[in-house]
Design a protein around this motif. Structure first.
Motif: not given
Length: 404
Positions: A270-282
């Protein structure tokens, strides 16, 4: 799903110390938590053998799984040898169960439809449909996520590809679930026949009246100068049907099951939506949903273990991408881990054709969920019920409660 295939004697080439009594379809430990169960199984060895479901190897080590994926000529995609799908569909699914040059020829026909440039224009319609689905429960206290989002969204994407009306989405999702995860041979066979009957009729319509869609392309396609036969079109359409509807549904459920139990990760997104692609890969690394099966075309030694021609092998993708020999804290989702590789979409020449489309759907749902709804958790009394039949792991239900 109870299988008519009984336990088999231990083959002479299987060392007794590698035998485990694991039923990948009915084992209570797997149905309680397949990821934890396979992690425990890997502690017994990187390669094991089970007498269940006709007898098969289970490859759990990261290096061994990667090697098997890359040796596609030896570890054949046909026959899969694991029920229930192989009990219903006697022919080869195209191009998944083809190998070598045959696989390349038919895959080449489909690749343009699933390339990044082809699926990128679909993002707007996927986003609009996802927004519509989430809006229906965004102001509620609870939602059953699988029925609300995870099942209907992939079905509408499939309908768009095949040029079909959205009103048929519920029928298709029900057929897919009954075919792969009902736990009943009768229901599975009936649903499978419903799919086949529908596709045969639809293929005939597209031959007479082609549209601007994937199925029309298949019905009029030419491979090596020869048009696809009706059976070849059906085998390809059937694969696209079950793969397109079931896998993304299952992956969405697994991803949001994890997020519901990890508010700190939700907060990060929520604080950093730009991190969603990295989170998805993990999340894909920690939670692959497909442990694909292979069949040996020749004798082969893998990880010091002798396999024989005709052996069935299950490549335990989840255990491989959570292997402590490769990762520190392998079952922990770390956004900035870096350098990770995932078995979620397979590897080698049979890598999932729809991986770009799946990633796009998953990313959009993640983006809109953290944007449109407050923090969520597993609802009180929710009991995670997993299914593992059909070579796809997933949750039947996922009841979420929103914190307001």
């Amino acid at each position: 799903m109870s299988s008519p295939i009984t336990d088999v004697p231990i083959p002479a080439h299987v060392p007794a110390e590698l035998v485990c009594d694991t039923d990948i379809v009915n084992d209570p430990d797997l149905l309680a938590d397949p990821y934890a169960a396979f992690d425990r199984l890997r502690e017994k060895g990187n390669i094991l053998w089970s007498p269940k479901l006709g007898g098969h190897w289970i490859v759990l080590g990261a290096h061994e799984v990667r090697e098997a994926f890359q040796k596609a000529d030896t570890f054949s995609n046909y026959p899969t040898g694991i029920p229930p799908l192989n009990e219903f569909w006697p022919r080869k699914l195209i191009p998944q169960e083809l190998d070598g040059d045959d696989h390349k020829r038919y895959r080449r026909l489909l690749t343009p439809f699933f390339s990044p440039s082809a699926i990128r224009p679909m993002a707007d319609s996927i986003r609009a449909r996802t927004h519509e689905l989430i809006s229906q429960f965004a102001d509620r206290d609870e939602v059953e996520f699988v029925d609300a989002v995870a099942r209907p969204l992939p079905s509408t994407v499939f309908l768009d590809l095949f040029g079909l009306p959205l009103e048929q989405a519920d029928v298709f999702t029900d057929w897919t679930y009954q075919l792969l995860h009902s736990g009943s041979h009768e229901k599975s066979a009936e649903a499978g026949q419903n799919v086949v009957t529908y596709l045969i009729e639809l293929i005939a319509q597209r031959r007479q009246d082609p549209k601007d869609d994937l199925l029309s392309t298949l019905t009029n396609a030419v491979v090596d100068g020869e048009p696809l036969t009706p059976d070849e079109v059906l085998d390809t359409a059937f694969l696209l049907f079950i793969a397109g509807l079931d896998t993304v549904t299952s992956q969405l459920g697994v991803v949001f099951h994890h997020l519901a139990q990890h508010p700190e990760l939700q907060q990060q997104l929520r604080e950093d939506p730009e991190s969603i692609p990295a989170a998805l890969e993990e999340l894909l690394r920690v939670y692959p949903i497909v442990p694909p099966a292979r069949t040996l075309t020749e004798d082969y030694t893998l990880g010091g273990v002798e396999f024989k021609t005709g052996d069935t092998v299950l490549l335990a993708a989840s255990a491989a991408s959570r292997d402590p020999e490769v990762y520190d804290n392998p079952d922990v989702v770390e956004l900035h881990r870096g350098g990770s590789w995932t078995t979620a979409f397979g590897m080698g020449p049979h890598r999932c054709l729809g991986s770009h489309l799946a990633r796009q759907e998953l990313t959009i749902v993640l983006e809109l969920m953290v944007e449109m709804v407050p923090e969520f958790e597993l609802a009180p009394g929710h009991e995670s019920k997993w299914h593992t039949a059909g070579n796809v792991w997933g949750l039947d239900k996922l009841q979420l409660r929103f914190k307001k």
